[in-house]
Design a protein around this motif. Structure first.
Motif, PDB file in Angstrom:
ATOM      1  N   ASN A   4       0.145   8.133  -2.113  1.00 50.66           N
ATOM      2  CA  ASN A   4      -0.617   8.156  -3.359  1.00 50.66           C
ATOM      3  C   ASN A   4       0.078   8.877  -4.507  1.00 50.66           C
ATOM      4  O   ASN A   4      -0.538   9.181  -5.498  1.00 50.66           O
TER       5      ASN A   4
ATOM      6  N   THR B  39       0.825  -1.196   0.000  1.00 47.21           N
ATOM      7  CA  THR B  39       0.000   0.000   0.000  1.00 47.21           C
ATOM      8  C   THR B  39       0.861   1.248   0.000  1.00 47.21           C
ATOM      9  O   THR B  39       1.965   1.262   0.510  1.00 47.21           O
ATOM     10  N   ASN B  40       0.333   2.304  -0.584  1.00 45.27           N
ATOM     11  CA  ASN B  40       1.072   3.541  -0.762  1.00 45.27           C
ATOM     12  C   ASN B  40       0.247   4.682  -0.198  1.00 45.27           C
ATOM     13  O   ASN B  40      -0.590   5.246  -0.892  1.00 45.27           O
TER      14      ASN B  40
ATOM     15  N   THR C  58     -10.190  -6.323  -4.404  1.00 46.76           N
ATOM     16  CA  THR C  58      -9.885  -7.614  -3.798  1.00 46.76           C
ATOM     17  C   THR C  58     -10.718  -8.660  -4.520  1.00 46.76           C
ATOM     18  O   THR C  58     -11.939  -8.495  -4.656  1.00 46.76           O
TER      19      THR C  58
ATOM     20  N   TYR D  33      -5.195  -8.999  -3.465  1.00 46.40           N
ATOM     21  CA  TYR D  33      -5.435  -7.554  -3.419  1.00 46.40           C
ATOM     22  C   TYR D  33      -4.659  -6.921  -4.567  1.00 46.40           C
ATOM     23  O   TYR D  33      -3.479  -7.229  -4.780  1.00 46.40           O
TER      24      TYR D  33
ATOM     25  N   LYS E 127     -10.970   5.040  -7.778  1.00 41.07           N
ATOM     26  CA  LYS E 127     -10.616   6.223  -7.001  1.00 41.07           C
ATOM     27  C   LYS E 127     -10.420   7.456  -7.883  1.00 41.07           C
ATOM     28  O   LYS E 127     -10.662   8.573  -7.446  1.00 41.07           O
TER      29      LYS E 127
ATOM     30  N   GLU F 250      -3.742  -3.206  -6.583  1.00 38.78           N
ATOM     31  CA  GLU F 250      -3.734  -1.748  -6.645  1.00 38.78           C
ATOM     32  C   GLU F 250      -3.307  -1.343  -8.045  1.00 38.78           C
ATOM     33  O   GLU F 250      -2.408  -1.964  -8.623  1.00 38.78           O
TER      34      GLU F 250
ATOM     35  N   TYR G 114      -2.055   1.954 -10.429  1.00 36.97           N
ATOM     36  CA  TYR G 114      -1.538   3.318 -10.472  1.00 36.97           C
ATOM     37  C   TYR G 114      -1.419   3.760 -11.920  1.00 36.97           C
ATOM     38  O   TYR G 114      -1.026   2.975 -12.785  1.00 36.97           O
TER      39      TYR G 114
ATOM     40  N   LYS H  54      -3.027   6.827  -7.712  1.00 40.28           N
ATOM     41  CA  LYS H  54      -3.702   5.548  -7.512  1.00 40.28           C
ATOM     42  C   LYS H  54      -5.107   5.700  -8.070  1.00 40.28           C
ATOM     43  O   LYS H  54      -5.853   6.582  -7.667  1.00 40.28           O
TER      44      LYS H  54
ATOM     45  N   THR I 244      -7.297   2.739  -8.849  1.00 39.14           N
ATOM     46  CA  THR I 244      -8.212   1.635  -8.552  1.00 39.14           C
ATOM     47  C   THR I 244      -7.593   0.722  -7.508  1.00 39.14           C
ATOM     48  O   THR I 244      -6.380   0.561  -7.460  1.00 39.14           O
ATOM     49  N   GLU I 245      -8.459   0.124  -6.672  1.00 39.92           N
ATOM     50  CA  GLU I 245      -8.027  -0.963  -5.793  1.00 39.92           C
ATOM     51  C   GLU I 245      -9.146  -1.976  -5.735  1.00 39.92           C
ATOM     52  O   GLU I 245     -10.324  -1.625  -5.840  1.00 39.92           O
TER      53      GLU I 245
END
Length: 137
Positions: free
Chosen positions: A6, A2-3, A114, A93, A67, A95, A97, A109, A111-112
């Protein structure tokens, strides 16, 4: 992975990198959400298949959050990691970018998600996931 800031890509190599084309977008240049979802599914399946040591099938999209918009010309980097392993299922998961204005190194970022995959045999029936020791050897 995770970042929180962003504004920079996470450490490590992305699982998948792709640049959407005009055919992947509406007339305004906004990339279709369904196209992004398909790419996320591909990116998630890669570590799932590695961990399962074979074929996997998507059985659930547990969560999916857009996002930021994605535009034609963005360079998308998909980072995927296995977060849970069951008897026959693997949860991943992902992510995503977008590198925009690559001369200015603007990264966001977008989209994320699961997703859960099930390991399947040659008859496409669920199968046990092998223990880590047997995959490493």
């Amino acid at each position: 992975m995770t970042n929180p800031t962003n504004n920079a890509l996470p450490a490590g190599m992305p699982t998948l990198r792709v640049m959407p084309m005009p055919s992947d977008a509406n007339i305004h240049g906004d990339v279709f959400g369904g196209w992004i979802m398909a790419q996320v599914d591909i990116a998630g399946a890669i570590p799932a298949a590695r961990r399962a040591n074979g074929r996997v099938a998507t059985i659930a999209v547990n969560s999916f959050l857009f996002k930021q918009p994605v535009f034609v010309g963005d360079l998308l980097s998909f980072y995927a990691e296995v977060v849970k392993v069951g008897n026959t299922s693997i949860t991943v998961y992902v992510e995503v970018y977008a590198e925009r204005n690559r001369l200015q190194a603007d990264t966001v970022k977008v989209t994320e998600a699961t997703l859960t995959y099930v390991a399947t045999d040659s008859s496409r029936k669920p199968r046990q996931i092998p223990p880590l020791e047997s995959i490493a050897s």
